[in-house]
Each structure stands twice: as structure tokens, then as C-alpha cells.
Design a protein around this motif. Structure first.
Motif, PDB file in Angstrom:
ATOM      1  N   ARG A 246       0.822  -1.207   0.000  1.00  0.00           N
ATOM      2  CA  ARG A 246       0.000   0.000   0.000  1.00  0.00           C
ATOM      3  C   ARG A 246       0.856   1.256   0.000  1.00  0.00           C
ATOM      4  NH1 ARG A 246      -4.783  -0.175   4.259  1.00  0.00           N
ATOM      5  NH2 ARG A 246      -5.194   1.756   3.114  1.00  0.00           N
TER       6      ARG A 246
ATOM      7  N   ILE B 191       1.550   2.657  -3.443  1.00  0.00           N
ATOM      8  CA  ILE B 191       0.452   3.309  -4.152  1.00  0.00           C
ATOM      9  C   ILE B 191       0.322   4.744  -3.648  1.00  0.00           C
ATOM     10  CG2 ILE B 191      -2.018   3.269  -4.635  1.00  0.00           C
ATOM     11  CD1 ILE B 191      -1.980   0.282  -4.177  1.00  0.00           C
ATOM     12  N   PRO B 192       0.405   5.747  -4.522  1.00  0.00           N
ATOM     13  CA  PRO B 192       0.280   7.141  -4.075  1.00  0.00           C
ATOM     14  C   PRO B 192      -1.064   7.374  -3.387  1.00  0.00           C
ATOM     15  CG  PRO B 192       1.086   7.043  -6.336  1.00  0.00           C
ATOM     16  CD  PRO B 192       0.664   5.655  -5.964  1.00  0.00           C
ATOM     17  N   ARG B 193      -1.073   8.287  -2.408  1.00  0.00           N
ATOM     18  CA  ARG B 193      -2.290   8.536  -1.649  1.00  0.00           C
ATOM     19  C   ARG B 193      -3.228   9.496  -2.368  1.00  0.00           C
ATOM     20  NH1 ARG B 193      -4.623  12.127   1.661  1.00  0.00           N
ATOM     21  NH2 ARG B 193      -2.995  13.636   1.207  1.00  0.00           N
TER      22      ARG B 193
ATOM     23  N   GLN C  11      -2.030   9.167  -7.914  1.00  0.00           N
ATOM     24  CA  GLN C  11      -2.554   7.941  -8.515  1.00  0.00           C
ATOM     25  C   GLN C  11      -2.794   8.115 -10.008  1.00  0.00           C
ATOM     26  OE1 GLN C  11      -5.926   6.396  -6.390  1.00  0.00           O
ATOM     27  NE2 GLN C  11      -4.913   6.514  -4.390  1.00  0.00           N
ATOM     28  N   SER C  12      -3.316   9.268 -10.390  1.00  0.00           N
ATOM     29  CA  SER C  12      -3.569   9.506 -11.819  1.00  0.00           C
ATOM     30  C   SER C  12      -2.273   9.518 -12.602  1.00  0.00           C
ATOM     31  CB  SER C  12      -4.307  10.837 -11.999  1.00  0.00           C
ATOM     32  OG  SER C  12      -5.537  10.839 -11.302  1.00  0.00           O
TER      33      SER C  12
ATOM     34  N   ALA D 132       0.595   8.169 -11.708  1.00  0.00           N
ATOM     35  CA  ALA D 132       1.210   6.836 -11.681  1.00  0.00           C
ATOM     36  C   ALA D 132       0.588   5.930 -12.746  1.00  0.00           C
ATOM     37  CB  ALA D 132       1.055   6.212 -10.300  1.00  0.00           C
ATOM     38  N   LEU D 133      -0.744   5.985 -12.873  1.00  0.00           N
ATOM     39  CA  LEU D 133      -1.406   5.155 -13.889  1.00  0.00           C
ATOM     40  C   LEU D 133      -0.991   5.582 -15.295  1.00  0.00           C
ATOM     41  CD1 LEU D 133      -5.004   4.837 -12.387  1.00  0.00           C
ATOM     42  CD2 LEU D 133      -3.299   3.034 -12.599  1.00  0.00           C
TER      43      LEU D 133
ATOM     44  N   ARG E  72       0.781  16.615 -12.557  1.00  0.00           N
ATOM     45  CA  ARG E  72       0.602  16.270 -11.138  1.00  0.00           C
ATOM     46  C   ARG E  72       0.550  17.528 -10.280  1.00  0.00           C
ATOM     47  NH1 ARG E  72       3.936  15.687  -6.810  1.00  0.00           N
ATOM     48  NH2 ARG E  72       3.259  14.221  -5.182  1.00  0.00           N
TER      49      ARG E  72
ATOM     50  N   ALA F 220      -7.118  12.594  -1.412  1.00  0.00           N
ATOM     51  CA  ALA F 220      -7.179  11.262  -1.994  1.00  0.00           C
ATOM     52  C   ALA F 220      -8.538  11.061  -2.655  1.00  0.00           C
ATOM     53  CB  ALA F 220      -6.950  10.204  -0.910  1.00  0.00           C
TER      54      ALA F 220
END
Length: 526
Positions: free
Chosen positions: A2, A5-7, A12-13, A15-16, A193, A204
Motif C-alpha cells: 500500500r 500506491i500514491p495517496r 494515482q492519476s 502513476a497510472l 501532477r 485522496a
């Protein structure tokens, strides 16, 4: 896991997207390598085929094959061609596959390793085969004699190792382009970002979802209208705002003035709108001119209750005054009786009773609506207490069918507010108020006159538009709503409101009979 995975939603966007970019770059690089290898194989096949055919068609080749020692003639020729062309080998052989030439002279005289059936049949054939020099792409072509028979064969090949060295030399360029594309993507995603972090406040996805759900629930739950205006357009309005203001267009077409006017600041301002009394607050968004937050609260019921309370207070004061007056009269009557003047006492008592009954009978005969009669009797008591002569004109005649034009509640609203304004505006030196009410199914006309100075056209227009008052305190004390409420009722029934100064200050309301479309379409609005 966990922690990897960015908080934040921005993390998260990004990273994807970065994962997708890496997959695309790696895939594109792999395709580039495969394409380079495929191009190298294709070019090698064309090259060895062209050399094999050229050597096979040379007249010297067929002549040498018919000589006693072909190798002595052909070895030198093929080696010279091989060195200039860069191929791995050029092998010339007889129909039985015996080599007459080879890159390694020690292999001359041995059998050729590869397919020869196609060439013996007169065809040109290309294949990938593992021979004495290792795996190679080779083409074998027939050598025809003068009579057309196959007198030998020519095989030309390039080893896979040589080809690999060719396309592998392109790998640094491919890797450099891929890394450049990846670095450019990372730089762009870093900027995205940063912007997303500012836009989402570093929250988040779960926090944003909870915030939205709570925000939506609050907007629907609060009993206060909320309208958010940005750049002169409505971008948000909750259920209560739509109930109180209707469904205004986003571009503020036909919206109330307190929504349309840029730069307007209101603090607990009372405004009459669509038959309601609204408490409006408007605050500008800092740094903007056409963006604001407007809150609206419904004060109609409270205003009506305050008006009724005020009327009841005045009525109670009138009753208290009348009680004192009645007590005085009773003492007088009792004293007359004790003095032996019973006849005078009887006449005095019956005279007061007859006057009161006459007033009730007169109003009841002229006005058939009980609520309006009760209102006029109460206003008469208030007027008498204040020393103002309030009369109902002789031409007043309102029958039962008039309620189809104007409901009893609207009649009370119009007459009560106009009479209240007239009582307040009457001239102290000559105080009088005159009321005229007439109507049937064809329409209703209400006229209230007083001895006051009246309103000039500018003041009357201001009083119609908003909760305007010429009395001390104005809106701050909740005044100026009476005429505004009358305006709302008149507008709802497509009526006419006029003010003029003739024999006094005269305000008249004319309500026409409703048309069929209005009767069916505006029932809910009333």
C-alpha cells in the motif's frame, strides 16, 4: 504494497498514466527492434538473391563449369565478389552438389549443405539453413548451359550473426529515442501532477468522494437557498433556492435583480419575490466582479405572522380602549338609573348598540366575504382607537362570485396592506381613510384613499420594485413589504396597480377575470 500506491488523486492519476507511458514506450521500442530485424532479413534475402542470380547468369560461370578444373577459375572470381559485397559465402557447385568454390578453401570438393532440388528444377530458392559457417540466409540459383540444361548451381548466403550485428547496431538509437520519449512524458506528467494537486487540494480519491457526497447531502438538506454565481452565470443552486426562486436560466435571464446585478452586496436584505418575503445575503468572491455567493431564506410565514401579531396587538389595544370606554358608559348608565333617569340610561345604551350593529350590518350587506368583513371591522376598531375616520363607500358591493377572480386570502392581503399603509399615511390634522371594494365574476376593484400627501411617481416605482419604505427604519426594521406583497398578488393575476393624488392619496387595484389559459395554468402559483 500500500505504501507503493500514491495517496492523492494526482499521484494515482500520474502513476497510472506513467505506467501506460512505460508500456507504450517499451512496446514501441520492441516493435522498432523487431522491425529493424525484419528489415535486415528482408534486405539480406534481396541481396543474396541478386548476387546469386548475377553470378549464375555470368557466361564465365557456365564456361568454367565445363572446364577440367572449375575451382581454379571460379574461386578467385567468387572471392573477389564476396569481399566487395560483404556476403558470408558464394558457393558454386555442380549438379551433384560438389563444391567448386567456398570461403574456406579446405571445404572445396565437399558436398553442399542445403536444399538443391529447387535449383535443379530450374527455380531460384531462398531459405534459412545452418551450414558450415553457422545459420544463414542463403539463395541458390541454377546455372544454365547453352542448351538450357542445369549445368551447376550458385549459392550465396549471409550469416545470421552478421545480420544481428547490423540490426543490433541500431539498438542504441532506439533506446535513446525511447528514453527521450519517457523523460519527456515524465516531465509533462510532473507538471500535470502539480496542477492536479492544486486543483484537488492534495486529497485522496476517497476523500474527494466523501466530500462530494457530504457536499451534495448538505445542499439538499439545508433549509436555506444557496446560489453560486461565477462569471455572471449560475453554476450551482440547491433545492431550496429553486423552490424559492424558480428555475432561473444559467445566464441569469429574467432572474431577480439581486442575482443579476454584479458587485451588489446584501446583508439580511428583505426582498419581495413571487409572492414571498425573502431574506437575501449576497457576498462577492474576493478578486472577482461577476462571481458571488447568494443565500436566500423564506421569511413569508414569519412576516405574515408578524403582520397578524401586529394586527392582533392593535386590535387588542382597541378592545382594551373600548373596554375602558364601555366601563365608563356603564358607570354613567348605572348613575343615571340611580338618579332616577332610567329613560335616558336606556336611550344611551341602545344608541351605542344600534351604532355598532349598524356598522356590522352595513359592511355585511356590502361585502359578502366573511374574512374581508372581519378584517374591515378590525381595521375600523384600529382606526377609531387612533382617531382616524375609516369608512366603507356606499358604492362598495362584493358578491360571492368575486372569489373566482380573487381568493379571500388575496383579498385580505391586498385590502389589509393598503389600509395599513393608509392609516399610517393619513394627515394628523384631518385623519380619514376611505375604502371601496366592488366586484363579481367579471373582475374585482379595490380602492383605498387617505388624507395623506401620497407618493410621487418615482417613490411609487421604488415601492413597487422592492421592499421600500418611506417610514423611519425602512428595510432594517422589516417595513416596506406591504405594497410589495400587493404588487406580487396583482402581478400573479395580471391586474393593474395605480397611485394618484386627487381628492386625497388614492391607490387602486383592478383585477380582471382570469382567462381560460390563466385559470388552468396559474392555479398553483396562487
Amino acid at each position: 504494497m500500500r505504501r507503493l500506491i500514491p495517496r492523492t488523486l494526482a499521484g494515482q492519476s500520474v502513476a497510472l498514466v506513467l505506467l501506460g507511458v512505460i508500456v507504450i514506450v517499451v512496446g514501441a521500442g520492441t516493435l522498432a527492434v523487431v522491425d529493424a530485424r525484419s528489415d535486415a532479413d528482408s534486405m539480406a534475402r534481396k541481396e543474396v538473391t541478386a548476387i546469386a542470380v548475377s553470378v549464375a547468369e555470368m557466361p564465365a560461370t557456365a564456361e568454367a563449369l565445363s572446364a577440367a578444373r572449375p575451382s581454379a577459375i571460379l574461386q578467385e572470381i567468387t572471392e573477389r565478389i564476396r569481399r566487395k559485397s560483404g556476403v558470408a559465402f558464394i558457393t558454386i557447385m555442380g549438379p551433384d552438389g560438389t563444391r567448386f568454390t567456398h570461403t574456406n578453401p579446405d571445404r572445396i570438393g565437399e558436398k553442399y549443405l542445403g536444399s538443391t532440388a529447387q535449383a535443379l528444377a530450374g527455380l531460384i530458392y531462398t531459405e534459412t539453413y545452418t551450414g558450415t559457417l553457422g545459420p544463414s540466409i542463403r539463395t541458390i540459383a541454377p546455372v544454365h548451359g547453352d542448351d538450357g540444361t542445369v549445368v551447376g548451381m550458385v549459392a550465396v548466403g549471409i550469416t545470421q550473426q552478421t545480420l544481428a550485428q547490423g540490426w543490433r547496431s541500431q539498438l542504441p538509437l532506439i533506446v535513446a529515442v525511447a528514453l527521450a520519449a519517457l523523460l519527456a512524458a515524465v516531465a509533462g506528467l510532473a507538471l500535470i501532477r502539480r496542477r492536479l494537486l492544486r486543483a484537488t487540494g492534495g486529497l485522496a480519491p476517497r476523500d474527494l468522494r466523501i466530500m462530494y457526497e457530504h457536499h451534495d447531502a448538505v445542499l439538499h438538506a439545508v433549509h436555506e437557498g444557496l446560489v453560486v454565481i461565477e462569471d455572471g452565470r449560475i453554476v450551482l443552486s440547491n433545492d431550496e433556492a429553486r423552490r424559492l426562486l424558480g428555475e432561473p436560466e444559467p445566464d441569469l435571464t429574467d432572474a431577480p435583480e439581486f442575482l443579476r446585478e454584479n458587485g451588489l452586496i446584501l446583508d439580511d436584505e428583505l426582498v419581495a419575490h413571487r409572492g414571498r418575503i425573502l431574506l437575501v445575503n449576497r457576498a462577492q468572491v474576493p478578486g472577482t466582479h461577476a462571481s458571488a455567493v447568494v443565500t436566500v431564506r423564506d421569511r413569508t410565514e414569519l412576516s405574515e405572522a408578524m403582520g397578524e401579531l401586529d394586527s392582533m396587538t392593535r386590535f387588542a389595544e382597541a378592545l382594551r380602549s373600548q373596554a375602558h370606554e364601555s366601563a365608563n358608559r356603564m358607570h354613567t348608565i348605572v348613575a343615571m338609573i340611580e338618579m332616577g333617569r332610567a329613560g335616558d340610561a336606556s336611550r344611551m345604551a341602545t344608541t351605542e348598540l344600534e351604532l355598532s350593529q349598524h356598522l356590522i350590518d352595513t359592511m355585511t350587506e356590502a361585502v359578502s366575504e366573511p374574512a374581508l368583513v372581519a378584517l374591515l371591522l378590525g381595521k375600523s376598531a384600529q382606526a377609531a382607537e387612533r382617531g382616524i375616520a375609516l369608512t366603507l363607500t356606499e358604492d362598495s358591493q362584493l358578491d360571492d362570485s368575486a372569489t373566482a377572480v380573487l381568493s379571500p386570502r388575496d383579498m385580505v392581503t391586498v385590502v389589509g396592506n393598503l389600509v395599513d399603509n393608509a392609516l399610517d399615511a393619513a394627515d394628523p390634522d384631518d385623519p380619514w381613510v376611505e375604502v371601496s371594494v366592488a366586484g363579481d365574476r367579471s373582475g374585482v376593484t379595490i380602492v383605498v384613499a387617505d388624507s395623506g400627501p401620497g407618493m410621487d411617481p418615482e417613490t411609487f416605482v421604488a415601492a413597487r420594485q422592492r421592499g421600500f419604505s418611506t417610514k423611519s427604519g425602512g428595510d432594517a426594521r422589516g417595513r416596506g413589504l406591504g405594497l410589495a406583497l400587493v404588487v406580487q398578488v396583482v402581478a400573479a393575476h395580471d391586474g393593474e396597480l395605480r397611485a394618484e393624488n386627487t381628492y386625497g392619496s388614492v391607490v387602486s387595484v383592478v383585477i380582471p377575470a382570469p382567462t381560460m389559459a390563466a385559470a388552468t395554468g396559474s392555479g398553483g402559483a396562487r
